[in-house]
Design a protein around this motif. Structure first.
Motif, PDB file in Angstrom:
ATOM      1  N   LEU A  33      14.779   8.625  51.159  1.00  0.00           N
ATOM      2  CA  LEU A  33      13.552   9.394  50.513  1.00  0.00           C
ATOM      3  C   LEU A  33      13.002  10.556  51.548  1.00  0.00           C
ATOM      4  CD1 LEU A  33      13.641   9.273  47.310  1.00  0.00           C
ATOM      5  CD2 LEU A  33      11.831   8.385  47.344  1.00  0.00           C
ATOM      6  N   VAL A  34      12.584   9.798  52.696  1.00  0.00           N
ATOM      7  CA  VAL A  34      11.706  10.861  53.049  1.00  0.00           C
ATOM      8  C   VAL A  34      12.332  12.527  53.323  1.00  0.00           C
ATOM      9  CG1 VAL A  34      10.386  11.108  55.187  1.00  0.00           C
ATOM     10  CG2 VAL A  34      10.129   8.882  53.480  1.00  0.00           C
ATOM     11  N   PHE A  35      13.143  12.274  53.857  1.00  0.00           N
ATOM     12  CA  PHE A  35      14.343  13.574  54.136  1.00  0.00           C
ATOM     13  C   PHE A  35      14.712  14.192  52.932  1.00  0.00           C
ATOM     14  CE2 PHE A  35      14.742  10.418  57.955  1.00  0.00           C
ATOM     15  CZ  PHE A  35      14.463  11.221  58.477  1.00  0.00           C
ATOM     16  N   ARG A  36      14.504  13.737  51.830  1.00  0.00           N
ATOM     17  CA  ARG A  36      15.188  14.180  50.515  1.00  0.00           C
ATOM     18  C   ARG A  36      14.110  15.018  49.634  1.00  0.00           C
ATOM     19  NH1 ARG A  36      17.241  17.346  48.820  1.00  0.00           N
ATOM     20  NH2 ARG A  36      18.580  16.506  47.156  1.00  0.00           N
ATOM     21  N   GLU A  83       9.400  21.587  55.401  1.00  0.00           N
ATOM     22  CA  GLU A  83      10.785  20.708  55.662  1.00  0.00           C
ATOM     23  C   GLU A  83      11.528  20.896  56.627  1.00  0.00           C
ATOM     24  OE1 GLU A  83      13.811  22.572  53.156  1.00  0.00           O
ATOM     25  OE2 GLU A  83      11.872  22.739  52.248  1.00  0.00           O
ATOM     26  N   ILE A  84      11.522  19.221  56.003  1.00  0.00           N
ATOM     27  CA  ILE A  84      13.265  18.925  57.146  1.00  0.00           C
ATOM     28  C   ILE A  84      14.414  17.720  56.977  1.00  0.00           C
ATOM     29  CG2 ILE A  84      11.795  16.877  58.265  1.00  0.00           C
ATOM     30  CD1 ILE A  84      12.576  16.682  60.637  1.00  0.00           C
ATOM     31  N   GLY A  85      15.191  17.953  57.378  1.00  0.00           N
ATOM     32  CA  GLY A  85      16.147  17.567  56.434  1.00  0.00           C
ATOM     33  C   GLY A  85      16.369  16.097  57.382  1.00  0.00           C
ATOM     34  N   ALA A  86      17.365  15.576  57.226  1.00  0.00           N
ATOM     35  CA  ALA A  86      19.176  15.080  57.796  1.00  0.00           C
ATOM     36  C   ALA A  86      20.344  15.034  57.645  1.00  0.00           C
ATOM     37  CB  ALA A  86      18.500  12.982  58.429  1.00  0.00           C
ATOM     38  N   ARG A  87      20.489  16.730  58.371  1.00  0.00           N
ATOM     39  CA  ARG A  87      21.145  17.527  58.431  1.00  0.00           C
ATOM     40  C   ARG A  87      21.551  18.313  59.410  1.00  0.00           C
ATOM     41  NH1 ARG A  87      20.219  21.536  55.596  1.00  0.00           N
ATOM     42  NH2 ARG A  87      19.056  21.879  54.632  1.00  0.00           N
ATOM     43  N   ILE A  88      22.834  18.725  59.162  1.00  0.00           N
ATOM     44  CA  ILE A  88      22.682  20.426  59.936  1.00  0.00           C
ATOM     45  C   ILE A  88      21.705  21.452  58.719  1.00  0.00           C
ATOM     46  CG2 ILE A  88      24.454  21.921  60.330  1.00  0.00           C
ATOM     47  CD1 ILE A  88      24.561  19.401  62.669  1.00  0.00           C
ATOM     48  N   GLY A  89      22.268  22.405  59.484  1.00  0.00           N
ATOM     49  CA  GLY A  89      21.481  23.447  58.955  1.00  0.00           C
ATOM     50  C   GLY A  89      22.260  24.461  57.508  1.00  0.00           C
ATOM     51  N   ALA A 107       6.895  10.885  63.374  1.00  0.00           N
ATOM     52  CA  ALA A 107       5.908  10.813  62.016  1.00  0.00           C
ATOM     53  C   ALA A 107       6.892   9.963  61.283  1.00  0.00           C
ATOM     54  CB  ALA A 107       5.319  12.052  62.072  1.00  0.00           C
ATOM     55  N   LEU A 108       8.562  10.379  61.572  1.00  0.00           N
ATOM     56  CA  LEU A 108       9.007   9.922  60.025  1.00  0.00           C
ATOM     57  C   LEU A 108      10.229   9.306  60.405  1.00  0.00           C
ATOM     58  CD1 LEU A 108      10.476  14.152  59.246  1.00  0.00           C
ATOM     59  CD2 LEU A 108       8.645  12.329  58.567  1.00  0.00           C
ATOM     60  N   PRO A 109      11.377   8.417  59.494  1.00  0.00           N
ATOM     61  CA  PRO A 109      11.773   7.208  59.648  1.00  0.00           C
ATOM     62  C   PRO A 109      12.557   6.703  60.914  1.00  0.00           C
ATOM     63  CG  PRO A 109      11.525   7.550  57.350  1.00  0.00           C
ATOM     64  CD  PRO A 109      11.112   8.814  57.948  1.00  0.00           C
ATOM     65  N   HIS A 123       7.522  13.350  49.872  1.00  0.00           N
ATOM     66  CA  HIS A 123       7.326  12.067  50.486  1.00  0.00           C
ATOM     67  C   HIS A 123       7.618  12.423  51.598  1.00  0.00           C
ATOM     68  CE1 HIS A 123       7.415   8.718  47.467  1.00  0.00           C
ATOM     69  NE2 HIS A 123       7.897   9.408  47.029  1.00  0.00           N
ATOM     70  N   MET A 124       7.994  13.576  51.927  1.00  0.00           N
ATOM     71  CA  MET A 124       8.554  14.431  53.655  1.00  0.00           C
ATOM     72  C   MET A 124       6.963  14.850  53.651  1.00  0.00           C
ATOM     73  SD  MET A 124      10.624  17.324  53.549  1.00  0.00           S
ATOM     74  CE  MET A 124      11.626  17.036  52.741  1.00  0.00           C
TER      75      MET A 124
END
Length: 404
Positions: free
Chosen positions: A109-112, A278-284, A252-254, A116-117
Motif C-alpha cells: 500500500l505504501v508503494f501504491r 512519488e515512488i513505485g516498486a516497479r520498473i518505470g 524510509a519505506l518498507p 500513505h507513500m
C-alpha cells in the motif's frame, strides 16, 4: 506439461512475450509455471509453461484475482510473481490471504497509495504539502492555504491518468464533483523540472540508481506534447544529489527483497530544492526498461522475474557504462495519421516504433505512456543524448502527417 510436485510458480503478467520473453527467462522452471495473462498476450506464451490462462479484461476485472485465489487454494503455490503497477497491490492481497512469501498488503500500500507513500517519505525528505480531502470544501480550504494552483491526482493511479493542475476554486469544485474522494489526493504545486531515479532496492538500501531528467513532463500528453527523458552524467552534482535523495526515500519505506523502483522528484525552479513526488516498486514506464538494459548490459525485468521465482541472478552484475541514453514518446492526437514521410531518423536512434499500417485513426492520449511513435537514443553524454531526443521531436513533427 503439468506442474511438478516441487510447487507452483504462479505468474500474473499482461505484457506480450515479444516485449518481455518470460518464457525464456523462466525456462529452467517452465514446468512449474502457471501464467495468468491478457487475452492479447496469451498466444505468445502458448506452450511455454505448464498452463496459460487468458483473461479478456486483465486490468479492470476481478477475473485475474479469482484465478489466482482458485489456484492458491487448489495447488501448492510457492511463489507469486508480477511486474506491473496494476498488479502490485492486488497480488500482495492474494499473498496475504494464502500465506505466500513476498510483498504483503500493508507494505504494498505504501508503494501504491500516494497518501500513505507521502506520509512515509515526508519523515526523510522534503515533500509538497498534501491532503486526502474528505469534502470538496476541505480541498478548497487546503488550496487557499498553500496557494493556487494545486495538483489533484488519484491516490491509486498510475501513468499520470487523472492527474490535473487546478488553478481556482470553481475549477476544483467541477473537477472533484464526479470523483470518489476516497481516491483523491490534493497537493501543493511545485514549479520546476521533474527528474526520475530508477534502479533496484533491497532491505531499505539502494543497489542501483540511475538519475534522469524528463524533457517536458508527465502531463505534457494533455497538451499533445511529447514526453522525453535523458540519463544524467555521473559527474553532474545533481545526479549525486538525486541518488542520495533516493537513498533517503528508500530507507524510509518498507523493506523489500531485491525490487526495482521508479522515483519521481521535483526540483523547485527558484530554490533548487528537491521535493518527493512519488515512488513505485516497479520498473518505470515509457522506455526506462530499455534504457536501463542498454546502460547496464543486463535486463532488469529478467532479473526481477528470476528473483521473485527464487532463481539466481546477481544484482552486482548491474554496472553502468559511459554512454547515456534517452527516450521519447510521441502521443497520438485526435485525428488520422495519414502518412509517415520518408525522412531518415537521427543517427543516434537505437530503437524506434511507429505504426505498421496507415492510415490509422486515433484519440488523444489519456496517459503519459500513450504513444504513436517512440524512440530510444544513445549519446556520449547527457547533453549529446538530449540533442538526439530533441532531433526525434523534430522528426516526429516533420514526418508524421495528420488529418483531423
Amino acid at each position: 506439461m503439468p506442474p511438478t510436485t516441487e510447487g507452483v510458480i504462479l505468474v500474473a503478467h499482461r505484457i506480450p512475450a515479444e516485449v518481455t520473453p518470460v518464457g525464456d527467462w523462466l525456462a529452467d522452471v517452465a514446468d512449474r509455471v502457471v501464467l495468468v495473462t491478457s487475452s492479447s498476450a496469451a498466444a505468445g506464451y502458448a506452450g511455454r509453461f505448464a498452463e496459460v490462462i487468458a483473461v479478456e479484461d486483465y486490468s479492470a476485472s476481478t477475473e485475474v484475482v479469482d484465478h489466482l485465489d482458485r489456484l492458491c487454494r487448489s495447488r501448492r503455490v510457492t511463489h507469486l510473481l508480477h511486474s506491473t503497477e496494476d498488479d502490485i497491490l492486488r497480488l500482495a492481497q492474494v499473498r496475504q490471504r494464502h500465506g505466500i512469501a513476498g510483498l504483503l498488503e500493508a507494505d504494498a500500500l505504501v508503494f501504491r497509495d500516494k497518501y500513505h507513500m507521502k506520509v512515509a517519505a515526508m519523515a526523510a525528505v522534503r515533500t509538497p504539502e498534501f491532503l486526502a480531502p474528505g469534502t470538496v470544501d476541505a480541498a478548497a480550504e487546503f488550496a487557499e492555504r498553500v496557494g493556487w494552483p494545486v495538483v489533484v491526482k488519484p491516490r491509486l493511479g498510475f501513468g499520470s491518468r487523472g492527474v490535473t493542475v487546478v488553478r481556482d476554486a470553481p475549477a476544483l469544485a467541477r473537477h472533484l464533483g464526479d470523483r470518489n474522494l476516497d481516491d483523491v489526493l490534493v497537493e501543493a504545486y511545485i514549479p520546476g523540472l521533474v527528474y526520475h531515479v530508477d534502479g533496484f532496492m533491497q532491505a531499505g538500501e539502494v543497489l542501483l540508481a540511475v538519475p534522469s531528467r524528463y524533457l517536458n513532463n508527465c502531463l505534457s500528453f494533455a497538451d499533445g506534447e511529447a514526453l522525453g527523458s535523458v540519463q544524467l552524467d555521473d559527474h553532474d552534482p545533481l545526479a549525486v544529489e538525486l541518488t542520495r535523495f533516493a537513498e533517503r526515500v528508500v530507507a524510509a519505506l518498507p523493506a523489500t527483497d531485491a525490487t526495482p523502483f521508479h522515483l519521481e522528484v521535483f526540483r523547485h525552479e527558484q530554490t533548487g530544492e528537491l521535493y518527493f513526488c512519488e515512488i513505485g516498486a516497479r520498473i518505470g514506464g515509457g522506455h526506462i526498461y530499455e534504457m536501463l538494459t542498454r546502460a547496464t548490459g543486463r535486463n532488469p525485468v529478467e532479473f526481477w522475474f528470476r528473483r521473485q521465482a527464487g532463481l539466481s541472478y546477481d544484482a552486482a552484475s548491474f554496472t553502468r557504462g559511459t554512454e547515456r541514453y534517452g527516450f521519447l514518446l510521441v502521443p497520438p492526437r485526435t485525428g488520422t495519421l495519414e502518412e509517415i514521410k520518408d525522412i531518415p531518423l537521427p543517427p543516434a536512434v537505437q530503437q524506434s516504433t511507429t505504426p505498421q499500417s496507415l492510415p490509422q485513426t486515433y484519440q488523444a492520449a489519456t496517459a503519459s505512456t500513450d504513444s504513436v511513435a517512440s524512440f530510444v537514443v544513445v549519446g556520449s553524454s547527457a547533453a549529446d543524448a538530449e540533442t538526439s531526443v530533441r532531433a526525434c521531436m523534430q522528426w516526429s513533427q516533420d514526418a508524421l502527417r495528420w488529418s483531423e
